[in-house]
Design an enzyme around this catalytic site. Structure first.
Site, short mmCIF file in Angstrom:
data_model
loop_
_atom_site.label_atom_id
_atom_site.label_comp_id
_atom_site.label_asym_id
_atom_site.label_seq_id
_atom_site.Cartn_x
_atom_site.Cartn_y
_atom_site.Cartn_z
N GLY A 69 6.99 1.08 -49.61
CA GLY A 69 6.03 0.48 -48.58
C GLY A 69 4.87 1.79 -48.31
O GLY A 69 3.72 1.87 -48.05
N ASN A 149 7.74 -2.30 -36.55
CA ASN A 149 9.16 -1.96 -36.90
C ASN A 149 9.99 -1.94 -35.87
O ASN A 149 11.36 -2.01 -35.92
CB ASN A 149 9.34 -1.19 -38.01
CG ASN A 149 8.40 0.13 -37.83
OD1 ASN A 149 7.18 -0.01 -37.52
ND2 ASN A 149 9.34 1.23 -37.66
N GLN A 179 7.17 -5.26 -42.52
CA GLN A 179 8.48 -5.99 -41.55
C GLN A 179 8.20 -7.68 -41.62
O GLN A 179 8.72 -8.37 -41.01
CB GLN A 179 8.60 -5.52 -40.33
CG GLN A 179 8.83 -4.22 -40.29
CD GLN A 179 10.50 -4.06 -40.47
OE1 GLN A 179 11.25 -4.96 -40.47
NE2 GLN A 179 10.89 -2.68 -40.88
N SER A 198 7.49 -3.88 -49.14
CA SER A 198 8.63 -3.15 -49.51
C SER A 198 9.67 -3.84 -49.82
O SER A 198 10.24 -4.81 -49.02
CB SER A 198 8.99 -2.01 -48.67
OG SER A 198 9.91 -1.17 -49.09
N HIS A 200 13.16 -3.20 -50.12
CA HIS A 200 14.20 -3.15 -49.47
C HIS A 200 14.68 -3.65 -47.91
O HIS A 200 15.56 -3.60 -47.41
CB HIS A 200 15.04 -1.32 -49.30
CG HIS A 200 13.98 -0.51 -48.63
ND1 HIS A 200 14.74 -0.17 -47.26
CD2 HIS A 200 12.91 -0.26 -48.32
CE1 HIS A 200 13.90 0.62 -46.65
NE2 HIS A 200 12.62 0.54 -47.49
N THR A 237 5.64 4.51 -66.24
CA THR A 237 6.51 3.46 -66.93
C THR A 237 7.26 2.62 -65.74
O THR A 237 7.90 3.05 -64.80
CB THR A 237 7.58 4.07 -67.64
OG1 THR A 237 7.07 5.07 -68.74
CG2 THR A 237 8.60 2.80 -68.50
N CYS A 322 14.09 7.59 -31.34
CA CYS A 322 14.62 8.67 -31.15
C CYS A 322 14.77 9.66 -32.16
O CYS A 322 15.54 9.97 -32.43
CB CYS A 322 16.11 8.53 -30.72
SG CYS A 322 16.76 9.76 -29.51
#
Ligand code: PLP
Length: 376
Positions: A69, A149, A179, A198, A200, A237, A322
């Site tokens: 992302g 997010n 998100q 993205s 994941h 590639t 944080c």
């Protein structure tokens, strides 16, 4: 273990891992090779593109694979700036973007760009009118995320897209929809010129993403000139196993999208109710995304909460909230009282999260609160 941090990353289902393993061990050809092991892979790359495009609701030929992302965000901003280099050197974005956008904007500032960072209200909201009012005759690009997010706030990207031509017909619109993939993303309905996603965040592997580039972007500047992959725009590639995993994850999410949406909405309501029953706990932001819930225990530092729950096998995040003891830029932008800002934690859910897991997390939070005096 109880995993309530799906906005950070998601577990990879077995079916996704199997799809990747097959490509790694059996179908390992380079898509640029001429013999069948390679040529077959070229066709499969296009099939994988179609699977991801189906989840994003965009034409496959306008979708380009990236490595993450962060890469998509950087590419989009740079490509918009390049196309509009004769329009001007002004960019509009929000103060609550992911650092992939904000840090790229800082680099553009070093290159002479002026960037307007729009502040949210206390709930984390930013209106389309606010975004459009900041657009000027020299605005090259607007970058406004779809779902925050840290807060789960959903931003009015489609309204911005609709209003933009009247403010400046040449300004290009990018949205970081990392998100929003899986739940609320339709690139077609959004109308943005660039859409970043993205893998994941939807049960795909880390290290692969995609960027939609719309028809208003003429001759986009290649991100990586080289061997000519991704129609010459992003050479290298193809990461075939990653792409296979991304595509399988996208198929799985698409198959169960309506069910997941209902499940997540019910979970969100349950989590809110259960957590808000804890004395002192307050909601943070007015996020509408069903998979993210931000709350705060004012006086109980978020880092301590995350460590305590982590030791009990419960994964939540102060994470973004944080950075090295300081509230994140998103929490800081809300201008909350100091004690509230320091106590912000984020729970985020996936399709397989259960009410029992949320209940156990709420109990652990209550125990944390009861066992310690407020520190701040
Ligand atoms: N944008 C948003 C809103 C995100 O939540 C993330 C990841 O946390 C990213 C961008 C970066 O994505 P990646 O980790 O694939 O680089």
């Amino acid at each position: 273990m109880i995993y309530l941090d799906h906005a950070a990353t998601t577990p990879v289902p077995r079916a996704v891992a199997d799809a990747m393993l097959e490509v790694l061990t059996e179908q390992y050809g380079n898509p640029s090779s001429q013999y069948p092991l390679g040529a077959g892979m070229k066709r499969r790359v296009e099939g994988w593109r179609e699977a991801v495009a189906a989840l994003m609701d965009c034409p496959a030929e306008r979708l380009f694979f990236t490595s993450c992302g962060t890469e998509g965000d950087n590419w989009a901003l740079r490509a918009a700036a390049w196309q509009n280099r004769h329009v001007g050197k002004h960019i509009v974005t929000t103060a609550v973007e992911h650092s992939a956008v904000l840090e790229c904007c800082k680099w553009l500032e070093r290159d002479g760009y002026e960037v307007t960072y729009l502040a949210p209200d206390r709930d984390g909201a930013i209106s389309a009118e606010q975004v459009l009012a900041a657009v000027r005759p020299d605005t090259a690009a607007v970058s406004c995320m779809l779902v925050n997010n840290e807060l789960g706030t959903v931003y009015p990207v489609a309204d911005v897209a609709r209003g933009l031509p009247a403010r400046n017909p040449r300004t290009l619109l990018h949205t970081d929809a990392v998100q929003g993939l899986g739940g609320m993303l339709s690139a077609r309905a959004l109308g943005a010129d660039f859409v970043t996603v993205s893998a994941h965040k939807i049960g795909g592997p880390k290290g692969v993403g995609a960027l939609y580039i719309g028809p208003r972007v003429k001759n986009p500047r290649p991100l990586l000139p080289g061997g000519g992959q991704e129609r010459g725009l992003r050479s290298g590639t193809e990461a075939t196993a990653q792409l296979a995993g991304f595509a399988r994850a996208a198929e799985l999410r698409l198959e169960r999208r309506d069910r997941d949406r209902e499940h997540l909405a019910a979970l969100h309501a349950y989590a809110r109710e259960t957590l808000l029953a804890i004395p002192d706990l307050v909601p943070v932001g007015a996020g509408a995304a069903p998979h993210i819930l931000a709350v705060s225990l004012p006086g109980w530092p978020a880092g301590n909460i995350v460590n305590d729950l982590g030791a009990q096998g419960i994964c939540i995040s102060a994470g973004s909230a944080c950075h090295q003891g300081k509230p994140s830029h998103v929490v800081a932008a809300l201008k909350l009282p100091k004690r509230t800002a320091a106590g912000v934690i984020r729970l985020s859910f996936g399709p397989d999260t259960t009410e029992a897991e949320i209940g156990a997390c709420a109990q652990a939070l209550r125990r944390h609160r009861d066992a310690r005096m407020p520190m701040l």
